[in-house]
Design an enzyme around this catalytic site. Structure first.
Site, PDB file in Angstrom:
ATOM      1  N   GLU A 239       0.857  -1.186   0.000  1.00 25.62           N
ATOM      2  CA  GLU A 239       0.000   0.000   0.000  1.00 25.62           C
ATOM      3  C   GLU A 239       0.904   1.252   0.000  1.00 25.62           C
ATOM      4  O   GLU A 239       1.928   1.285   0.697  1.00 25.62           O
ATOM      5  CB  GLU A 239      -0.832  -0.068   1.299  1.00 25.62           C
TER       6      GLU A 239
ATOM      7  N   LYS B  17      -9.586   1.914  -1.734  1.00 28.92           N
ATOM      8  CA  LYS B  17      -9.789   1.237  -0.446  1.00 28.92           C
ATOM      9  C   LYS B  17     -11.138   1.611   0.191  1.00 28.92           C
ATOM     10  O   LYS B  17     -11.422   2.792   0.418  1.00 28.92           O
ATOM     11  CB  LYS B  17      -8.628   1.603   0.482  1.00 28.92           C
TER      12      LYS B  17
ATOM     13  N   CYS C 146      -4.904  -3.726   2.489  1.00 29.34           N
ATOM     14  CA  CYS C 146      -4.603  -3.737   3.919  1.00 29.34           C
ATOM     15  C   CYS C 146      -5.815  -4.017   4.799  1.00 29.34           C
ATOM     16  O   CYS C 146      -6.294  -5.129   4.845  1.00 29.34           O
ATOM     17  CB  CYS C 146      -3.884  -2.445   4.307  1.00 29.34           C
TER      18      CYS C 146
ATOM     19  N   VAL D 191      -0.144  -2.477  10.650  1.00 26.76           N
ATOM     20  CA  VAL D 191       0.328  -2.031  11.961  1.00 26.76           C
ATOM     21  C   VAL D 191      -0.235  -2.883  13.094  1.00 26.76           C
ATOM     22  O   VAL D 191       0.331  -2.916  14.175  1.00 26.76           O
ATOM     23  CB  VAL D 191      -0.004  -0.537  12.202  1.00 26.76           C
TER      24      VAL D 191
HETATM   25  C1  ACM Z   1      -3.907  -0.249   7.149  1.00 27.18           C
HETATM   26  O1  ACM Z   1      -4.977  -0.490   6.642  1.00 27.18           O
HETATM   27  N1  ACM Z   1      -2.935   0.366   6.477  1.00 27.18           N
HETATM   28  C2  ACM Z   1      -3.608  -0.674   8.528  1.00 27.18           C
END
Ligand code: ACM
Length: 245
Positions: free
Chosen positions: A38, A109, A142, A169
């Protein structure tokens, strides 16, 4: 089919340097499909929307897509990679699928994580599945891992391989991807980054450990937690197991 991940450590705002380091990481490796993290070209933490706007770029003809297309031509491969996208509709945490012919699909996203919501506009779907490098490749980004639906929607739309650019994370994703692969009968390729970033009032550390999982839940590749790396594995995308799940 040879599928690989690139695990980088981008320097925020140094697009040129970040792209050059990715080119160096994959030099000497051969894959049909590479998955990159990402926001791999810009870094992750944006102080505010202005800072994001400075770094964001169109995915149709921006410098990151052009760079990926150039590498695709040079190496005869394809990419799915996270890009900070500027579009007339807004600023998106996006992933672009690129091959030698140019951009093939874009995903924005849907499940923005934490402070991302302050600067990015949420995507509204659909979750795309694109014929790429000899497989049907689905895309999610992510934090989409945290919910069962994105991977399920992609599998039901025919994905054999889920490309999953990430900047993780939280500690649970890598383990959860075994379930996402197994419950949906697909290969998953999670490309994470390493390093840490901070801006005023915010700091995050990324967990690396990029991972490829097979439809039967076997972990085919596991990256280190603390340094840039690449890995490539040979898979047969036709061995997805959707007929049994
Ligand atoms: C994330 O979605 N970058 C934790």
């Amino acid at each position: 089919m040879r599928v690989g991940w690139v695990q980088n450590a981008p320097v925020r705002g140094d697009r040129e340097g970040n792209l050059a380091r990715v080119a160096a990481l994959i030099a000497g490796h051969r894959a049909d499909l590479w998955v990159l993290p990402e926001l791999f070209a810009t870094g992750y933490l944006m102080a505010d929307r202005e800072a994001l706007a400075q770094l964001a770029e169109p995915v149709s003809d921006g410098p990151t897509t052009a760079f990926l297309q150039g590498l695709a031509v040079q190496h005869g491969c394809a990419f799915v990679a996270g890009v900070a996208e500027s579009a007339p509709e807004g600023l998106f945490n996006a992933a672009v699928a690129v091959d030698a012919s140019g951009p093939r699909a874009v995903y924005r996203k849907v499940h923005l994580f934490d402070t991302e919501r302050r600067v990015f506009d949420p995507g509204t779907g659909p979750f795309p599945v694109v014929a790429l490098a000899g497989a049907r490749v689905g895309i999610m980004i992510c934090f989409d891992w945290r919910f069962p639906e994105p991977a399920r929607v992609l599998a039901l739309a025919g994905a054999q391989v889920i490309a999953h650019p990430s900047n993780l994370v939280l500690p649970h994703c890598q383990a959860a991807m075994v379930t996402r692969a197994l419950e949906n009968g697909v290969f998953t390729v999670t490309a994470n980054r390493v390093g840490a970033e901070s801006v005023t009032g915010m700091s995050v550390a990324f967990t690396g450990a990029s991972r490829i999982v097979a439809p039967d839940g076997r972990v085919l590749s596991d990256g280190p937690a603390d340094r840039p790396a690449v890995a490539v594995v040979e898979i047969d995308p036709a061995l997805d197991r959707k007929s049994v799940v």
